[in-house]
Design a protein around this motif. Structure first.
Motif, PDB file in Angstrom:
ATOM      1  N   ALA A  25       0.855  -1.185   0.000  1.00 59.03           N
ATOM      2  CA  ALA A  25       0.000   0.000   0.000  1.00 59.03           C
ATOM      3  C   ALA A  25       0.889   1.231   0.000  1.00 59.03           C
ATOM      4  N   VAL A  26       0.293   2.346  -0.366  1.00 61.07           N
ATOM      5  CA  VAL A  26       0.992   3.635  -0.373  1.00 61.07           C
ATOM      6  C   VAL A  26       0.216   4.604   0.505  1.00 61.07           C
ATOM      7  N   ILE A  27       0.926   5.354   1.336  1.00 60.51           N
ATOM      8  CA  ILE A  27       0.319   6.391   2.174  1.00 60.51           C
ATOM      9  C   ILE A  27       0.835   7.739   1.707  1.00 60.51           C
ATOM     10  N   ARG A  28      -0.079   8.653   1.459  1.00 60.36           N
ATOM     11  CA  ARG A  28       0.299  10.019   1.094  1.00 60.36           C
ATOM     12  C   ARG A  28      -0.183  10.950   2.201  1.00 60.36           C
ATOM     13  N   THR A  29       0.710  11.791   2.683  1.00 59.08           N
ATOM     14  CA  THR A  29       0.403  12.687   3.789  1.00 59.08           C
ATOM     15  C   THR A  29       0.547  14.145   3.353  1.00 59.08           C
ATOM     16  N   ASP A  30      -0.177  15.004   4.056  1.00 66.17           N
ATOM     17  CA  ASP A  30      -0.056  16.454   3.863  1.00 66.17           C
ATOM     18  C   ASP A  30      -0.049  17.119   5.229  1.00 66.17           C
ATOM     19  N   VAL A  31       0.833  18.078   5.426  1.00 63.58           N
ATOM     20  CA  VAL A  31       0.842  18.873   6.650  1.00 63.58           C
ATOM     21  C   VAL A  31      -0.143  20.018   6.457  1.00 63.58           C
ATOM     22  N   GLY A  51      -2.402  17.146  10.358  1.00 61.62           N
ATOM     23  CA  GLY A  51      -2.093  16.608   9.042  1.00 61.62           C
ATOM     24  C   GLY A  51      -3.182  15.685   8.564  1.00 61.62           C
ATOM     25  N   GLN A  52      -3.129  15.360   7.294  1.00 60.99           N
ATOM     26  CA  GLN A  52      -4.055  14.392   6.743  1.00 60.99           C
ATOM     27  C   GLN A  52      -3.263  13.323   5.999  1.00 60.99           C
ATOM     28  N   ALA A  53      -3.861  12.145   5.893  1.00 61.82           N
ATOM     29  CA  ALA A  53      -3.190  11.034   5.226  1.00 61.82           C
ATOM     30  C   ALA A  53      -4.231  10.150   4.566  1.00 61.82           C
ATOM     31  N   SER A  54      -3.861   9.561   3.445  1.00 59.31           N
ATOM     32  CA  SER A  54      -4.711   8.596   2.755  1.00 59.31           C
ATOM     33  C   SER A  54      -3.883   7.369   2.412  1.00 59.31           C
ATOM     34  N   LEU A  55      -4.525   6.207   2.535  1.00 56.87           N
ATOM     35  CA  LEU A  55      -3.884   4.944   2.172  1.00 56.87           C
ATOM     36  C   LEU A  55      -4.509   4.429   0.888  1.00 56.87           C
ATOM     37  N   PHE A  56      -3.648   4.033  -0.057  1.00 58.61           N
ATOM     38  CA  PHE A  56      -4.086   3.571  -1.370  1.00 58.61           C
ATOM     39  C   PHE A  56      -3.555   2.169  -1.646  1.00 58.61           C
ATOM     40  N   GLN A  57      -4.373   1.378  -2.341  1.00 55.16           N
ATOM     41  CA  GLN A  57      -3.934   0.114  -2.904  1.00 55.16           C
ATOM     42  C   GLN A  57      -4.400   0.047  -4.352  1.00 55.16           C
TER      43      GLN A  57
END
Length: 286
Positions: free
Chosen positions: A85-91, A101-107
């Motif tokens: 999986a990939v996690i993308r974060t933003d401050v 912050g926010q984060a999303s997990l993708f597959q």
């Protein structure tokens, strides 16, 4: 409180345990992390929501200038699967005492399309800097001593599907909330247990994100069976937990329209309320 000898002797330590390895994230670039979701944290047919919250929580702890989760709100959009999986974060904001912050997990699906599984918004700070002043009417849950409680190994029959997560947890459930396991649910939406990690690792703020969603669902004691998928989960970490076993209490007061809430409290070995949560879950009605 039970004597320390009644709990499995600590072998793993914070930072060097199965939980730490299975929630590890690898930075790929600015705010982007790779992770391998372990099949060891699945129950019935799903990756446990608390484990997923801890994985995203670890990524945000690295991305933000503060390392301790204070409040984490997650929306579970699609069912996560074991594997990459990939996690993308933003401050969103970096303040002096709190950072958000926010984060999303993708597959990826079978056709190679990226699918968002979870989206999180969280605020982090420094738990060690909080004042000691506590004013509360909350009381620790009344749970019998561990030797009068029961774990997954005592179940008369295995749970259908995967129960891999139970091998990674130290769970001793209050007999008063175990009617469902004997085919006689009480009808009360209550679940209480002694809680820890099976390898003896003590709790920390990130593992509290697991603890709020690691017990059997209260829906079982209401009389339902099967998967109870989480729609939204908000966890509040109130204090760094003391070493020793945790006590977790979860209650449901209202099942309506095919949805129910679960309110969780987590208490440490010093009788402190160290985490709270509320989640909305979908009930599979017959």
């Amino acid at each position: 409180m039970p004597e320390a000898a009644s709990v499995q002797a600590a072998r793993a330590t914070i930072g060097d345990s199965e939980f730490d390895r299975d929630t590890a994230v690898t930075p790929r670039g600015a705010g982007v992390y790779d992770v391998d979701l372990s099949a060891g944290w699945t129950i019935i047919n799903a990756v446990n929501g608390g484990y997923l919250l801890a994985v995203l929580g670890r990524a945000l702890a690295d991305a933000l200038p503060h390392s301790d989760p204070f409040t984490v709100s997650a929306h579970y959009l699609t069912a996560s699967q074991p594997g990459p999986a990939v996690i993308r974060t933003d401050v969103v904001r970096a303040g002096r005492t709190l950072s958000t912050g926010q984060a999303s997990l993708f597959q990826y699906d079978d056709e190679g399309r990226e699918i968002e599984r979870i989206r999180v918004l969280a605020s982090y700070g420094d738990l060690d800097s909080l004042p000691d002043d506590v004013r509360t009417t909350a009381l620790p849950p009344a749970i019998p001593p561990m030797d009068q409680c029961f774990g997954p190994q005592d179940a008369p029959a295995p749970i259908p599907g995967s129960s891999a997560i139970t091998d990674r947890l130290f769970l001793k459930l209050d007999p008063a909330t175990l009617g469902w396991a004997l085919g006689a649910p009480s009808g009360k939406g209550e679940m209480r247990a002694w809680f820890g990690l099976a390898d003896g690792r003590d709790a920390d703020p990130l593992s509290l994100l697991l603890a709020v969603d690691a017990l059997p669902p209260t829906a079982f004691e209401i009389g339902l069976s099967g998967w109870v998928p989480t729609v939204e989960l908000t966890a509040h970490v109130r204090s760094r937990p003391a070493p020793g076993p945790l006590r977790v209490s979860i209650t449901t007061r209202n099942l309506a329209g095919g949805f129910l809430e679960e309110d969780a409290e987590v208490w440490d070995s010093e009788d402190r309320l160290v985490a709270q949560s509320r989640q909305l879950a979908r009930a599979r009605l017959a």
